[in-house]
Design a protein around this motif. Structure first.
Motif, PDB file in Angstrom:
ATOM      1  N   LEU A 298       0.848  -1.200   0.000  1.00 18.42           N
ATOM      2  CA  LEU A 298       0.000   0.000   0.000  1.00 18.42           C
ATOM      3  C   LEU A 298       0.881   1.247   0.000  1.00 18.42           C
ATOM      4  N   ILE A 299       0.983   1.888  -1.167  1.00 18.45           N
ATOM      5  CA  ILE A 299       1.865   3.059  -1.306  1.00 18.45           C
ATOM      6  C   ILE A 299       1.435   4.188  -0.368  1.00 18.45           C
ATOM      7  N   TRP A 300       0.110   4.410  -0.246  1.00 23.61           N
ATOM      8  CA  TRP A 300      -0.366   5.507   0.605  1.00 23.61           C
ATOM      9  C   TRP A 300      -0.010   5.268   2.082  1.00 23.61           C
ATOM     10  N   ALA A 301      -0.054   3.999   2.508  1.00 25.55           N
ATOM     11  CA  ALA A 301       0.278   3.672   3.909  1.00 25.55           C
ATOM     12  C   ALA A 301       1.774   3.847   4.161  1.00 25.55           C
ATOM     13  N   ILE A 302       2.595   3.462   3.163  1.00 21.27           N
ATOM     14  CA  ILE A 302       4.054   3.657   3.271  1.00 21.27           C
ATOM     15  C   ILE A 302       4.361   5.156   3.360  1.00 21.27           C
ATOM     16  N   ALA A 303       3.696   5.937   2.485  1.00 19.15           N
ATOM     17  CA  ALA A 303       3.895   7.401   2.491  1.00 19.15           C
ATOM     18  C   ALA A 303       3.455   7.997   3.828  1.00 19.15           C
ATOM     19  N   LEU A 304       2.337   7.502   4.368  1.00 18.92           N
ATOM     20  CA  LEU A 304       1.841   7.995   5.662  1.00 18.92           C
ATOM     21  C   LEU A 304       2.821   7.660   6.781  1.00 18.92           C
ATOM     22  N   ALA A 305       3.398   6.457   6.738  1.00 16.24           N
ATOM     23  CA  ALA A 305       4.368   6.042   7.766  1.00 16.24           C
ATOM     24  C   ALA A 305       5.601   6.946   7.735  1.00 16.24           C
ATOM     25  N   ILE A 306       6.121   7.193   6.510  1.00 21.45           N
ATOM     26  CA  ILE A 306       7.312   8.059   6.381  1.00 21.45           C
ATOM     27  C   ILE A 306       6.985   9.475   6.839  1.00 21.45           C
ATOM     28  N   ALA A 307       5.831  10.012   6.393  1.00 23.77           N
ATOM     29  CA  ALA A 307       5.423  11.372   6.785  1.00 23.77           C
ATOM     30  C   ALA A 307       5.229  11.470   8.297  1.00 23.77           C
ATOM     31  N   SER A 308       4.702  10.402   8.916  1.00 21.63           N
ATOM     32  CA  SER A 308       4.472  10.403  10.366  1.00 21.63           C
ATOM     33  C   SER A 308       5.783  10.413  11.142  1.00 21.63           C
ATOM     34  N   VAL A 309       6.771   9.642  10.658  1.00 28.07           N
ATOM     35  CA  VAL A 309       8.093   9.648  11.306  1.00 28.07           C
ATOM     36  C   VAL A 309       8.701  11.052  11.232  1.00 28.07           C
ATOM     37  N   LEU A 310       8.614  11.668  10.044  1.00 28.89           N
ATOM     38  CA  LEU A 310       9.172  13.019   9.870  1.00 28.89           C
ATOM     39  C   LEU A 310       8.419  14.039  10.739  1.00 28.89           C
ATOM     40  N   ALA A 311       7.083  13.905  10.803  1.00 29.71           N
ATOM     41  CA  ALA A 311       6.278  14.810  11.636  1.00 29.71           C
ATOM     42  C   ALA A 311       6.620  14.627  13.114  1.00 29.71           C
ATOM     43  N   TYR A 312       6.849  13.377  13.512  1.00 32.76           N
ATOM     44  CA  TYR A 312       7.179  13.085  14.913  1.00 32.76           C
ATOM     45  C   TYR A 312       8.499  13.732  15.312  1.00 32.76           C
ATOM     46  N   VAL A 313       9.551  13.542  14.494  1.00 30.32           N
ATOM     47  CA  VAL A 313      10.847  14.121  14.864  1.00 30.32           C
ATOM     48  C   VAL A 313      10.803  15.652  14.775  1.00 30.32           C
ATOM     49  N   ALA A 314       9.989  16.187  13.858  1.00 26.79           N
ATOM     50  CA  ALA A 314       9.856  17.652  13.735  1.00 26.79           C
ATOM     51  C   ALA A 314       9.192  18.235  14.979  1.00 26.79           C
ATOM     52  N   THR A 315       8.059  17.629  15.402  1.00 29.47           N
ATOM     53  CA  THR A 315       7.341  18.168  16.571  1.00 29.47           C
ATOM     54  C   THR A 315       8.144  17.951  17.857  1.00 29.47           C
ATOM     55  N   PHE A 316       8.879  16.834  17.934  1.00 25.26           N
ATOM     56  CA  PHE A 316       9.757  16.602  19.092  1.00 25.26           C
ATOM     57  C   PHE A 316      10.830  17.688  19.163  1.00 25.26           C
ATOM     58  N   SER A 317      11.443  17.968  18.009  1.00 30.68           N
ATOM     59  CA  SER A 317      12.578  18.898  17.980  1.00 30.68           C
ATOM     60  C   SER A 317      12.185  20.349  18.219  1.00 30.68           C
ATOM     61  N   ILE A 318      10.941  20.688  17.947  1.00 33.59           N
ATOM     62  CA  ILE A 318      10.552  22.092  18.081  1.00 33.59           C
ATOM     63  C   ILE A 318      10.252  22.463  19.544  1.00 33.59           C
ATOM     64  N   GLY A 319      10.125  21.435  20.421  1.00 37.70           N
ATOM     65  CA  GLY A 319       9.818  21.762  21.814  1.00 37.70           C
ATOM     66  C   GLY A 319      10.410  20.785  22.808  1.00 37.70           C
ATOM     67  N   MET A 320       9.896  19.566  22.799  1.00 34.24           N
ATOM     68  CA  MET A 320      10.293  18.560  23.783  1.00 34.24           C
ATOM     69  C   MET A 320      11.808  18.337  23.832  1.00 34.24           C
ATOM     70  N   GLY A 321      12.451  18.300  22.663  1.00 34.37           N
ATOM     71  CA  GLY A 321      13.898  18.046  22.605  1.00 34.37           C
ATOM     72  C   GLY A 321      14.712  19.092  23.342  1.00 34.37           C
ATOM     73  N   PRO A 322      14.688  20.359  22.874  1.00 35.22           N
ATOM     74  CA  PRO A 322      15.534  21.366  23.515  1.00 35.22           C
ATOM     75  C   PRO A 322      15.036  21.814  24.885  1.00 35.22           C
ATOM     76  N   ILE A 323      13.716  21.878  25.088  1.00 36.71           N
ATOM     77  CA  ILE A 323      13.186  22.424  26.344  1.00 36.71           C
ATOM     78  C   ILE A 323      13.559  21.540  27.534  1.00 36.71           C
ATOM     79  N   THR A 324      13.679  20.236  27.320  1.00 33.01           N
ATOM     80  CA  THR A 324      14.080  19.341  28.416  1.00 33.01           C
ATOM     81  C   THR A 324      15.394  19.807  29.032  1.00 33.01           C
ATOM     82  N   TRP A 325      16.370  20.137  28.178  1.00 29.78           N
ATOM     83  CA  TRP A 325      17.697  20.538  28.677  1.00 29.78           C
ATOM     84  C   TRP A 325      17.667  21.960  29.222  1.00 29.78           C
ATOM     85  N   VAL A 326      16.961  22.844  28.539  1.00 28.46           N
ATOM     86  CA  VAL A 326      16.854  24.237  29.001  1.00 28.46           C
ATOM     87  C   VAL A 326      16.161  24.268  30.361  1.00 28.46           C
TER      88      VAL A 326
END
Length: 480
Positions: free
Chosen positions: A384-412
């Motif tokens: 299922l190409i759409w499911a593969i695309a959704l999985a890749i997009a979800s991984v990218l969205a996850y690391v993006a949303t993590f990096s914009i707050g949870m990642g740096p704010i933990t250390w700050v």
């Protein structure tokens, strides 16, 4: 504008008082020092990134099981506990600056041992040594940066360690792709061994940095501390205020202004553990719960599983070509690094709390869609190409949303929330929890995904992220 003359020929202070304040030029010095200190985090980032791809080749070359592979991948986090536990005391003893040099030297030795490893046992010895270096680096970079930074840019500068972790991860992913065409027995060894190179430049560069003003005051070297504070503060007034705060935390009387003074033994760390853990005040207990909690949820929401096992996740999503898996993983590193850079500029403008809550909300949504996509792929007989695309997009969205707050704010957040006197030890507890949870997730991910399916694991991480959001909303005040 400031040189306008009034009627008497004197400067017109009434008008010049409304001039916009001049931006301090001296903060460039604090900026440069924060960059150098935070570069220790490249060492951890590189190791995480490079192991994600190197693990594929290590497993083939040394013919090890999935369990041995996940232990090899995650054990560095457990070993780093030894470094982070020792770092608080070491940094109080030899100073923050030389502790950073020590971290680089230990990691250098570990990277060389891994690069020349002949078998699994030898490789584990290299992981042990590198882990201790990583533990030192993880603990000391945010402490040094927080102690050196002026208040106006502290959030921006103390987010640098997370920026450099991400830069290191991206370098590790690129190294995987670049050396993947080498012969099997050589490729993974080059990937791991080349990690020794940045630690050499780091150890040399750190010697150009000043010592932390807090550590200088704890040694009774008020004159040296004043010089550093003058260079790293927005104004002379702020430098004096910062010095007064540090003196109070160190138990030095305010009227004591000699260049060198005697400091009571208590200020070298005695009594800190008692005040922090054994008999904390209600305020210190709240600070400790908040500081430890943010580290706990940062790791248990699955970030290291995604970063370390990206090639395996993409394989489960239906990408079969090895070079395509590594390229998709490079994309993960690129997105993660780009969004962490965005976060550094938002931290002091938006504030810690709104950014953290928004970030975790985005992580919950992306983990839900990733779990759903991987479950659908798992139960489908066709590609299922759409499911593969959704999985890749979800991984990218996850690391993006993590990096914009949870990642740096933990250390700050964990470097800002502890009072000065408790900061080194308080931060080391936070880092210890961070590494234990990271090691637990990293060393069980493959077995866990076999037990409850790959999609089930990400639904589990989603549940943890929801609990984290409630914890942050309830217990974490703004520290800006």
């Amino acid at each position: 504008m400031a040189d306008r003359k009034g009627v008497s020929g004197q400067p017109d202070t009434a008008v010049s008082a409304f001039d916009p304040p001049q931006k301090p030029k001296r903060n460039k010095f604090a900026f440069a020092c924060a960059i150098l200190a935070s570069m220790t985090s490249i060492l951890l980032g590189y190791d995480i990134g490079v192991m994600s791809g190197a693990g594929l080749y290590i497993q083939k070359d040394l013919k090890i099981s999935d369990v041995k592979l996940e232990v090899l991948m995650g054990i560095l986090n457990v070993y780093s506990l030894i470094g982070s536990a020792a770092a608080g005391r070491t940094s109080d003893w030899i100073g923050r600056r030389y502790t950073i040099v020590l971290a680089a030297v230990i990691f250098f030795a570990g990277a060389l041992l891994m690069g020349f490893a002949t078998d699994y046992a030898f490789l584990m010895v290299g992981r042990f040594v590198a882990g201790i270096g990583v533990g030192y680096a993880l603990m000391i970079a945010p402490v040094y940066t927080a102690e050196l930074s002026p208040a106006s840019t502290r959030g921006f500068l103390t987010s640098f360690p997370e920026v450099f972790i991400n830069a290191g991860i991206l370098l590790g992913y690129v190294s995987n792709y670049a050396f993947s065409k080498l012969p099997l027995h050589l490729g993974w060894r080059v990937m791991l061994g080349i990690g020794a190179v940045p630690s050499v430049f780091l150890a040399v560069g750190v010697l150009a940095m000043p010592e932390s003003p807090r550590w200088l005051v704890l040694q009774g070297r008020l004159g040296d501390a004043k010089k550093v504070l003058d260079k790293t503060s927005d104004s002379k007034e702020e430098a004096l205020l910062r010095l007064a705060d540090i003196k109070e935390a160190a138990g030095i009387p305010p009227e004591c202004n000699d260049d060198v003074v005697a400091v009571s033994k208590r200020s070298h760390g005695e009594g800190v553990w008692r005040d922090l853990i054994l008999h904390p005040t209600p305020t210190v207990r709240h600070i400790l719960i908040a500081g430890v909690g943010i580290h706990f949820f940062q790791q248990t929401s699955g970030i290291d599983a995604v970063v370390l096992y990206s090639p395996k996740i993409f394989e489960k999503a239906g990408i079969t070509s090895e070079s395509h898996k590594l390229l998709a993983t490079v994309a993960v590193g690129f997105v993660k690094t780009m969004f962490i850079l965005v976060a550094t500029f938002l931290l002091d403008r938006i504030g810690r709390r709104p950014l953290l809550l928004t970030s975790v909300g985005g992580m919950i949504l992306s983990l839900a869609s990733l779990g759903m996509a991987l479950t659908i792929i798992d139960h489908s007989d066709t590609k299922l190409i759409w499911a593969i695309a959704l999985a890749i997009a979800s991984v990218l969205a996850y690391v993006a949303t993590f990096s914009i707050g949870m990642g740096p704010i933990t250390w700050v957040y964990s470097s800002e929330i502890f009072p000065l006197r408790l900061r080194a030890q308080g931060t080391s507890i936070g880092v210890a929890v961070n590494r234990v949870m990271s090691g637990t997730i990293s060393m069980t991910f493959l077995s866990f995904s076999k037990a409850i399916t790959i999609g089930g694991v990400f639904f589990f991480f989603m549940g943890v992220a929801i609990a984290g959001w409630v914890f942050f909303y309830t217990l974490l005040p703004e520290t800006q």
